[in-house]
Motif scaffolding. Structure first.
Motif, PDB file in Angstrom:
ATOM      1  N   THR A 178     -46.795  28.384  30.197  1.00  0.00           N
ATOM      2  CA  THR A 178     -46.508  28.708  31.601  1.00  0.00           C
ATOM      3  C   THR A 178     -46.316  30.198  31.865  1.00  0.00           C
ATOM      4  O   THR A 178     -45.743  30.571  32.889  1.00  0.00           O
ATOM      5  N   VAL A 191     -47.000  31.425  35.421  1.00  0.00           N
ATOM      6  CA  VAL A 191     -46.728  30.356  36.385  1.00  0.00           C
ATOM      7  C   VAL A 191     -45.437  30.690  37.122  1.00  0.00           C
ATOM      8  O   VAL A 191     -44.405  30.946  36.496  1.00  0.00           O
ATOM      9  N   PHE A 249     -41.599  29.900  36.167  1.00  0.00           N
ATOM     10  CA  PHE A 249     -41.487  29.158  34.912  1.00  0.00           C
ATOM     11  C   PHE A 249     -41.976  29.928  33.685  1.00  0.00           C
ATOM     12  O   PHE A 249     -42.397  29.317  32.700  1.00  0.00           O
ATOM     13  N   GLU A 250     -41.932  31.264  33.724  1.00  0.00           N
ATOM     14  CA  GLU A 250     -42.560  31.978  32.612  1.00  0.00           C
ATOM     15  C   GLU A 250     -41.615  32.576  31.585  1.00  0.00           C
ATOM     16  O   GLU A 250     -42.072  33.060  30.545  1.00  0.00           O
ATOM     17  N   ARG A 259     -39.469  28.148  29.245  1.00  0.00           N
ATOM     18  CA  ARG A 259     -40.564  27.425  28.574  1.00  0.00           C
ATOM     19  C   ARG A 259     -40.016  26.454  27.530  1.00  0.00           C
ATOM     20  O   ARG A 259     -40.538  25.360  27.347  1.00  0.00           O
ATOM     21  N   ALA A 282     -45.203  26.742  42.054  1.00  0.00           N
ATOM     22  CA  ALA A 282     -45.324  26.710  40.591  1.00  0.00           C
ATOM     23  C   ALA A 282     -46.411  25.722  40.173  1.00  0.00           C
ATOM     24  O   ALA A 282     -47.235  26.005  39.292  1.00  0.00           O
ATOM     25  N   TYR A 283     -46.414  24.554  40.807  1.00  0.00           N
ATOM     26  CA  TYR A 283     -47.414  23.522  40.477  1.00  0.00           C
ATOM     27  C   TYR A 283     -48.832  24.027  40.782  1.00  0.00           C
ATOM     28  O   TYR A 283     -49.760  23.851  39.986  1.00  0.00           O
ATOM     29  N   ALA A 287     -49.803  26.592  38.189  1.00  0.00           N
ATOM     30  CA  ALA A 287     -50.049  25.920  36.901  1.00  0.00           C
ATOM     31  C   ALA A 287     -51.398  25.201  36.930  1.00  0.00           C
ATOM     32  O   ALA A 287     -52.154  25.223  35.955  1.00  0.00           O
TER      33      ALA A 287
END
Length: 239
Positions: A2, A5, A8-9, A14, A158-159, A162
């Motif tokens: 991620t 992302v 979330f990085e 992670r 985020a989704y 990703a």
């Protein structure tokens, strides 16, 4: 995987995502809200409850519907407001005032709210002892609560990032590097990520490079404007 992302990085995030194995926007939203100073203490508990390694316990049956999606843990400010509304009959406006008082740790206001909560809960058949326990639980989490509307909006973004990274990996990484062109250390880290993902980052080429990073059939071609001390205007003229 991620890196790049939204939200979330980081290395620790992670690691938590590997443990959580998110399957829905709800999972992402909860992780987004929990990954803050304070709630982080409850992430492992949240994951253990999700996978049945720890029992999910509720102090009263009337809070099950509100906390079921977060395995009995208060994660969001909206849940605090719903709990106070459902258990003690506070209006949503009163619930929000209480949430703010909790966040600012106003002791005098909190003492008044506690009495009002226990009294309201009593009118709904909840024993004073249980009402106090629930109030203490709410106070404990309300100090750190994140609002769900914010967390869901973050998680949708985020989704999307990703999904783009998973399905258009080279294009995503090229766009990411182009957006960070002025930060050499960031570009360097993203090149390392490309190597891990099996994507070649090709050196600058006066005949093939564009202003920014671009995707070719052999990999990502380094953007000329990402070279230190090379201006965008000069590169545009070359191109």
């Amino acid at each position: 995987h991620t890196v790049g992302v939204f939200q979330f990085e980081s290395v620790q995030m992670r690691e938590y995502l590997r443990k959580l194995k998110p399957k829905s926007i709800d999972d992402l939203a909860a992780m987004n809200a929990l990954y803050r100073p304070g709630p982080m203490d409850f992430i492992d508990d949240f994951i253990d409850r999700k996978y049945g390694r720890k029992p999910i316990e509720y102090l009263h049956e009337s809070i099950v519907a509100i906390l079921r999606s977060t395995y009995g843990i208060i994660v969001y400010q909206e849940q605090v407001m719903q709990l106070v509304h459902a258990l003690a009959g506070f209006t949503l406006a009163q619930s929000d005032l209480m949430r703010r008082a909790m966040g600012k740790k106003k002791e005098d206001v909190m003492a008044q709210q506690r009495e009002a909560f226990v009294s309201g809960a009593g009118e709904r058949g909840i024993a004073a002892k249980v009402a106090r326990e629930i109030f203490d639980m709410i106070v404990k989490f309300a100090n750190y609560g994140f609002n769900k509307s914010h967390s869901v909006a973050y998680s949708l973004l985020a989704y999307q990032t990703a999904w783009l990274k998973a399905n258009y990996t080279a294009e995503f990484m090229a766009a990411l590097m182009s957006s960070e062109m002025g930060k050499t250390d960031k570009v360097s880290a993203l090149i390392d990520e490309c190597v891990k993902l099996g994507i070649a980052v090709l050196p600058p080429d006066v005949n093939e490079s564009g202003v920014t990073f671009s995707v070719t059939e052999h990999g990502i071609r380094f953007g000329l404007a990402a070279i230190k001390n090379v201006g965008v205007g000069a590169v545009e003229a070359i191109v």
